[in-house]
Design an enzyme around this catalytic site. Structure first.
Site, PDB file in Angstrom:
ATOM      1  CG  ASP A   1      -1.657   0.882   1.258  1.00 20.23           C
ATOM      2  OD1 ASP A   1      -3.084   1.126   0.306  1.00 20.23           O
ATOM      3  OD2 ASP A   1      -1.859   2.098   1.964  1.00 20.23           O
TER       4      ASP A   1
ATOM      5  CD  GLU B   1      -4.542   3.864  -0.967  1.00 20.28           C
ATOM      6  OE1 GLU B   1      -5.065   4.270   0.371  1.00 20.28           O
ATOM      7  OE2 GLU B   1      -5.431   4.036  -1.867  1.00 20.28           O
TER       8      GLU B   1
END
Length: 523
Positions: free
Chosen positions: A383, A427
């Site tokens: 992430d 993301e």
């Protein structure tokens, strides 16, 4: 990123093969055309050989008839000469015998149509008695070939000489002669029977030959005696170089042969036969053009029909191949569209990475493969740290650019074709690593973390001042009864631990002693 998980209905590693329809169509049409041409050739060749075979039989029959006729003609003249020679040698041919001899000669000539006349010459070649009422005048016949022959040969066998013009009336004759001896065997003269050449000409004309056909009678040394068509300049010509005399007669006394005449240059099929009783050869020939006239007509019509069929097949083939090409172009366009749709359906449009749909398909395949081969399967979840602040600070357009840069860093670290980089959502990214244990997964995860840092993407909302990522790794050996959700949750738990522990690091989750153990990497 290229992947082997490209089609849901086919196992990995199996290439889809399509039949090359256009090539097959061209090959089929060419084969059909060749077969048609081959069948036409075989049919025409068989028909041609059949026509030539029939012509050979007809030619052989014709020469047999010619030989029989010629033998009968010369034998009758020979018998007449033999009986007269015996009489003359017994009684002589003095003035007292001449009137009776003249009457006998005349009766014999009237009895045989082929005879031009019977003539008796003394030892100097002067006329003594003839079948004509008046004796010819002149220097005699001492210069003739037949007279010289009997002067030099004691044989009593009849001699057939080259054709000559009669000095009595200028008619062409074939001389048949015999030697006359006295009681002591000395040469006393020659008895000659002249056979009309017109007799053979009429006989030859009784046969049905084409305009280019020919028949001839000749001596065995090749001297031409009579021929159809009659050409006066050719009488007495030598045929010794003719293939019949050069090649065939030395091997067999009768047969068939096809060659080009040395006299007129016409190619003919010849039948030839050498007489048994006399040194004579007869031959009859039909031109190949007339023999094969019907065959040429059949060949033309058959070839025309086959040509039309080939034209039809060719036009049909051209239309068919054209349609196949159109179909192939359409199929190619559809395939490209399908591949584009497949790419859209299985890959993220922003980053070019696989999406969750392809990720789930790959998980299903790799779980089965790992269970069969007892090989480890690893998953990295990562992430982007403080990405919401990045978007708020720089905007979504720059945020998309950041996502694309991180995706490139991700792909640069996936060196194997089987490795699958995935945009899991927002993301968050994932990397599926088949046949990779936990240590290998940690190594790749660290490479990814360093690659993102090396891009030096500015991020004022991050304590580091640049974009970083947090990564969680999980590895296990599938058993066949595992849950994909649990597998992802454990990798996600490792990621959560990495973020909770301060971000910009790699965390792992493994099974040890029945409980989960956490390992961190912050290098």
């Amino acid at each position: 990123m290229p992947t082997r998980f490209s089609h849901p209905d086919h196992p990995p590693g199996v290439a889809l093969k399509r039949i090359p329809l256009r090539k097959a169509a061209v090959l089929f049409i060419a084969t059909v055309c060749l077969c048609l041409c081959g069948l036409l050739y075989l049919q025409l060749e068989q028909s041609r050989r059949h026509d030539l075979s029939l012509a050979q039989v007809a030619s052989s029959n014709l020469t047999r008839a010619m030989a029989q006729q010629a033998e009968d003609t010369f034998m009758k003249a020979d018998l007449v000469l033999t009986s007269l020679v015996d009489w003359i040698q017994a009684d002589g041919f003095g003035p007292a015998q001449r009137p009776r001899l003249q009457q006998t000669f005349a009766r014999r000539v009237l009895a045989l149509d082929q005879l031009h006349g019977i003539l008796l010459f003394d030892q100097k070649g002067q006329w003594v008695v003839t079948s004509f009422e008046n004796l010819p005048r002149g220097a005699g016949v001492a210069d003739r070939e037949y007279f010289k022959y009997h002067q030099q040969n004691v044989s009593s066998v009849a001699h057939i000489g080259p054709a000559i013009r009669s000095r009595e009336n200028g008619e062409w004759i074939i001389p048949v002669s015999k030697r006359i001896n006295d009681r002591n065997g000395h040469f006393q003269g020659v008895l000659l029977a002249g056979i009309k050449m017109s007799y053979f000409d009429q006989f030859f004309k009784s046969f049905n030959l084409d305009d280019s056909g020919s028949m001839f009678l000749g001596l065995t040394d090749g001297t031409l005696l009579a021929r159809r068509p009659f050409v006066e300049a050719q009488i007495g010509a030598s045929l010794s170089q003719n293939e019949i005399f050069q090649k065939f007669l030395p091997l067999t006394t009768s047969g068939n042969a096809m060659f080009t005449s040395i006299i007129d240059g016409v190619t003919r099929l010849y039948g030839y036969r050498q007489l048994e009783a006399y040194p004579l050869v007869v031959a009859a020939a039909s031109s190949t053009e007339s023999i094969l006239a019907g065959w040429y007509d059949t060949a033309f019509r058959s070839s025309l029909i086959v040509a039309l069929v080939l034209l039809g097949v060719g036009l049909f083939g051209w239309v068919f191949i054209h349609q196949v090409r159109v179909g192939e172009r359409v199929e190619s366009d559809l395939r490209r569209a399908q591949e584009a749709l497949e790419l859209i359906a299985t890959h993220d449009s922003l980053t070019g990475l696989a999406n969750r749909r392809l990720f789930e398909r790959a998980l299903d395949i790799e779980f089965g493969r790992g269970a069969r081969q007892a090989s480890p399967l690893s998953l990295i979840m990562l992430d982007i740290d403080y990405f919401k602040r990045y978007n708020d600070t720089y905007g979504h357009v720059v945020g998309d650019h950041c996502l694309a840069e991180v995706a490139r860093a991700l792909k640069s670290c996936c060196h194997r074709k089987a490795d699958l980089a995935v945009r899991y959502g927002g993301e968050e990214f994932a990397v599926l690593l088949p046949d990779t244990d936990l240590h290998g997964a940690m190594t790749i995860a660290e490479q990814i973390r360093r690659s993102v840092i090396d891009k030096n993407i500015s991020h004022t909302g991050s304590p580091n001042g640049y974009v970083t990522v947090s990564l969680g790794c999980y590895s296990f050996v599938p058993s066949g009864r595992d849950s994909m959700d649990v597998f992802v949750e454990r990798a996600d738990a490792a990621l959560y631990q990495a973020k909770h522990s301060g971000r910009n690091r790699v965390a792992t989750l493994s099974m040890a002693g029945g409980a989960e153990a956490l390992m961190r990497s912050d290098r």
